[in-house]
Design a protein around this motif. Structure first.
Motif, PDB file in Angstrom:
ATOM      1  N   GLY A 369       0.836  -1.195   0.000  1.00 63.00           N
ATOM      2  CA  GLY A 369       0.000   0.000   0.000  1.00 63.00           C
ATOM      3  C   GLY A 369       0.864   1.236   0.000  1.00 63.00           C
ATOM      4  N   ASP A 370       0.245   2.372  -0.223  1.00 65.41           N
ATOM      5  CA  ASP A 370       0.976   3.640  -0.323  1.00 65.41           C
ATOM      6  C   ASP A 370       1.901   3.883   0.865  1.00 65.41           C
ATOM      7  N   MET A 371       3.050   4.501   0.585  1.00 66.25           N
ATOM      8  CA  MET A 371       3.941   5.051   1.601  1.00 66.25           C
ATOM      9  C   MET A 371       3.580   6.528   1.727  1.00 66.25           C
ATOM     10  N   ARG A 372       3.154   6.956   2.876  1.00 59.82           N
ATOM     11  CA  ARG A 372       2.656   8.312   3.060  1.00 59.82           C
ATOM     12  C   ARG A 372       3.764   9.281   3.482  1.00 59.82           C
ATOM     13  N   GLU A 373       3.423  10.580   3.467  1.00 60.90           N
ATOM     14  CA  GLU A 373       4.266  11.684   3.936  1.00 60.90           C
ATOM     15  C   GLU A 373       5.572  11.810   3.144  1.00 60.90           C
ATOM     16  N   LEU A 374       5.485  11.514   1.836  1.00 59.96           N
ATOM     17  CA  LEU A 374       6.661  11.662   0.976  1.00 59.96           C
ATOM     18  C   LEU A 374       6.587  12.902   0.095  1.00 59.96           C
ATOM     19  N   GLY A 375       5.462  13.622   0.143  1.00 60.11           N
ATOM     20  CA  GLY A 375       5.346  14.878  -0.583  1.00 60.11           C
ATOM     21  C   GLY A 375       5.570  14.729  -2.075  1.00 60.11           C
ATOM     22  N   ALA A 376       6.316  15.677  -2.638  1.00 54.70           N
ATOM     23  CA  ALA A 376       6.554  15.702  -4.084  1.00 54.70           C
ATOM     24  C   ALA A 376       7.412  14.537  -4.554  1.00 54.70           C
ATOM     25  N   THR A 377       8.086  13.864  -3.614  1.00 57.00           N
ATOM     26  CA  THR A 377       8.936  12.735  -3.992  1.00 57.00           C
ATOM     27  C   THR A 377       8.151  11.433  -4.140  1.00 57.00           C
ATOM     28  N   ALA A 378       6.874  11.445  -3.791  1.00 57.69           N
ATOM     29  CA  ALA A 378       6.092  10.206  -3.743  1.00 57.69           C
ATOM     30  C   ALA A 378       6.052   9.450  -5.068  1.00 57.69           C
ATOM     31  N   PRO A 379       5.766  10.095  -6.213  1.00 55.19           N
ATOM     32  CA  PRO A 379       5.733   9.322  -7.465  1.00 55.19           C
ATOM     33  C   PRO A 379       7.034   8.592  -7.750  1.00 55.19           C
ATOM     34  N   ALA A 380       8.156   9.291  -7.632  1.00 57.56           N
ATOM     35  CA  ALA A 380       9.450   8.666  -7.913  1.00 57.56           C
ATOM     36  C   ALA A 380       9.796   7.613  -6.871  1.00 57.56           C
ATOM     37  N   ALA A 381       9.437   7.873  -5.607  1.00 58.85           N
ATOM     38  CA  ALA A 381       9.754   6.906  -4.549  1.00 58.85           C
ATOM     39  C   ALA A 381       9.000   5.597  -4.747  1.00 58.85           C
ATOM     40  N   HIS A 382       7.757   5.675  -5.160  1.00 61.86           N
ATOM     41  CA  HIS A 382       6.983   4.455  -5.379  1.00 61.86           C
ATOM     42  C   HIS A 382       7.449   3.733  -6.639  1.00 61.86           C
ATOM     43  N   ALA A 383       7.633   4.458  -7.729  1.00 62.13           N
ATOM     44  CA  ALA A 383       8.135   3.832  -8.960  1.00 62.13           C
ATOM     45  C   ALA A 383       9.525   3.247  -8.743  1.00 62.13           C
ATOM     46  N   GLY A 384      10.293   3.890  -7.861  1.00 61.48           N
ATOM     47  CA  GLY A 384      11.664   3.460  -7.606  1.00 61.48           C
ATOM     48  C   GLY A 384      11.785   2.139  -6.879  1.00 61.48           C
ATOM     49  N   LEU A 385      10.664   1.601  -6.398  1.00 59.89           N
ATOM     50  CA  LEU A 385      10.691   0.286  -5.765  1.00 59.89           C
ATOM     51  C   LEU A 385      10.739  -0.850  -6.786  1.00 59.89           C
ATOM     52  N   GLY A 444       2.353  -1.404   4.196  1.00 62.95           N
ATOM     53  CA  GLY A 444       1.860  -0.102   3.767  1.00 62.95           C
ATOM     54  C   GLY A 444       1.791   0.829   4.953  1.00 62.95           C
ATOM     55  N   SER A 445       1.626   2.106   4.693  1.00 69.73           N
ATOM     56  CA  SER A 445       1.521   3.072   5.777  1.00 69.73           C
ATOM     57  C   SER A 445       0.252   2.842   6.582  1.00 69.73           C
ATOM     58  N   LEU A 446       0.307   3.209   7.854  1.00 73.57           N
ATOM     59  CA  LEU A 446      -0.807   2.956   8.767  1.00 73.57           C
ATOM     60  C   LEU A 446      -2.108   3.545   8.239  1.00 73.57           C
ATOM     61  N   ALA A 447      -2.017   4.736   7.664  1.00 75.93           N
ATOM     62  CA  ALA A 447      -3.224   5.413   7.179  1.00 75.93           C
ATOM     63  C   ALA A 447      -3.891   4.669   6.026  1.00 75.93           C
TER      64      ALA A 447
END
Length: 472
Positions: A369-385, A444-447
């Motif tokens: 599930g989503d990793m939260r609180e990554l701000g503008a880096t979220a798209p790259a951080a998720h694709a980067g997995l 995934g993140s708690l939320a």
């Protein structure tokens, strides 16, 4: 049971007004649903509920008294301690508990690995005397003073976890805890939504050094990219004792080999030049690496390592944080669930994937599930997995959350078994696909509410009674 607070001591600490009969408390709690006989119930007001509404229920359940800022209706003669502000009153109790304590205190922070490090430290320190540690994830502006208010006067050691997701959160907590040793496990781009960059996160973690007692020691991860920045901050603060851990040649505790196995992780390290080995109950290289920091703290406190290192084997991951549970399956067999449903960040997901990849199985089912609180880096951080996921060789991939759509697209939609917006929408499909011999990683993140998927998988077959160690 040991008395934590007499009424007189609590009045002196808070300067509050006592109401009703005399009392003494053997515990402190903020949750009326978890009252144990003899607890002091702290009636904190909240955004959704007000603890004052539950004072009567807490007293009926066996609470010795309640800390309040107003007298609830019908409780004019009840055992109460009235203060102007309940949270401030809790902090006053914490401050008084710290002032009267003779314990040697360790404070732990870091982007990932805090809780496991805290538990390993507590297990080892218990060899040398009465030891307490903050429970679970009680590491914020409420949890830290609550943990400190629970500190028995006769403790020899205490370990407190301090967390944050903004700057200036750790500073007041570490000054309250006033530790003799601090450890920063690492600095990673976690909660980066609230910072300008990794340096801001490092500075926020380094706030823990501001509470360090004179002559105290700061234990730092020399392999981390923020090491030099934090060490420089320590020197500005006048911290004379800095101990290091990592795999570099100059570390005070240097990892030589870290070997994860099916029931723990074996570590070989040089401690101040002397080779030592130990086994950690947690599975994964990250558990072994974090144990280097634990040993660095123990060595800095001048404790006999030979007497306690075997206790590291007793510490493993908890449910939601990598605990491994063998479950019955609908086809009459059994599957292994790696429950990482409590939280997620890029380094923690990679660590969990490493454990997942090295766990023997007929099939590997991955649920992220989503990793939260990554701000503008979220798209790259998720694709980067993508690389870490592919290296784990999953047979089925389930993803949920808007940000995980970026990983879905990076992997290719044909590679992903199913993607949904929410965890609830994914739960039934995952549960229906778990068969005999499978290993299932859910993270995934708690939320994101990944616990819904965990519950569905558990309900799909009858549970088998085996609990193993696991990831972060």
């Amino acid at each position: 049971m040991t008395v934590l607070w007499t009424r007189d001591a609590a009045v002196e600490a808070t300067q509050g007004k006592p109401i009703g009969p005399d009392w003494s408390a053997t515990g402190v709690t903020i949750d009326s649903r978890k009252i144990a006989a003899g607890d002091l119930f702290v009636a904190l007001p909240g955004e959704r509920v007000d603890g004052h509404d539950y004072v009567a229920a807490a007293l009926k359940a066996g609470a010795a008294a309640a800390l309040v800022s107003r007298i609830p209706e019908g409780l004019d003669d009840a055992p109460l301690l009235v203060v102007e502000d309940v949270l401030a009153g809790l902090e006053d109790l914490a401050r008084a508990a710290r002032a009267r304590s003779r314990a040697r205190i360790v404070a732990v922070t870091g982007s990932v690995g805090k809780t496991g490090t805290k538990e390993m430290l507590a297990a080892c320190l218990a060899v040398y005397g009465k030891t307490v540690a903050s429970v679970g994830n009680l590491n914020n502006h409420i949890g830290a003073p609550l943990s400190l208010a629970r500190l028995p006067q006769d403790c020899d050691f205490a370990v407190f976890e301090l967390g944050m997701n903004h700057a200036d959160e750790i500073r007041p907590l570490t000054r309250l805890v006033a530790p003799h040793a601090t450890i920063i496990t690492n600095v990673e781009p976690v909660h980066i939504e609230f910072f300008d960059g990794i340096d801001g996160i490092a500075d926020a973690k380094a706030e823990i050094l501001e509470g360090l007692q004179p002559g105290g020691v700061a234990v730092l991860n020399a392999d981390n990219g923020s090491f030099e920045r934090i060490r420089a901050r320590a020197r500005v603060l006048g911290v004379d004792r800095i101990a290091t851990f990592g795999q570099g040649a100059t570390c005070d505790v240097r990892g030589i080999a870290i070997e994860p196995g099916s029931d723990g992780t074996r570590v070989t390290a040089a401690v101040a030049g002397t080779d030592m080995t130990w086994t950690v109950g947690g599975i994964g290289e990250h558990w072994g690496f974090n144990s280097l920091g634990v040993v660095a703290v123990l060595h800095a406190l001048k404790l006999d390592l030979a007497a306690c290192l075997d206790r590291l084997a007793t510490v493993s991951a908890m449910r939601g944080r990598g605990g491994q549970i063998t479950l019955g399956t609908a086809d009459g067999g059994s599957a292994l669930l790696i429950d990482e449903s409590y939280n997620a960040s890029p380094p923690a997901v990679r660590a969990a994937l490493s454990v997942f990849a090295n766990t023997p199985a007929s099939r590997r089912i991955l649920v992220l599930g989503d990793m939260r609180e990554l701000g503008a880096t979220a798209p790259a951080a998720h694709a980067g997995l993508k690389d870490a996921v592919e290296a784990a060789r999953p047979d089925a991939i389930y993803l949920c959350g808007d940000a995980m759509a970026h990983l879905r697209d990076a992997l290719g939609r044909d590679r992903v078994t199913e993607w949904t917006e929410t965890a609830d929408a994914l739960a039934a499909a995952v549960a229906a696909n778990v068969k005999d011999g499978d290993v299932v990683l859910i993270k995934g993140s708690l939320a994101m509410g990944m616990k819904a998927i965990v519950s569905a998988v558990e309900a799909a077959g009858s549970p088998a009674p085996r609990l193993q160690a696991g990831g972060r």
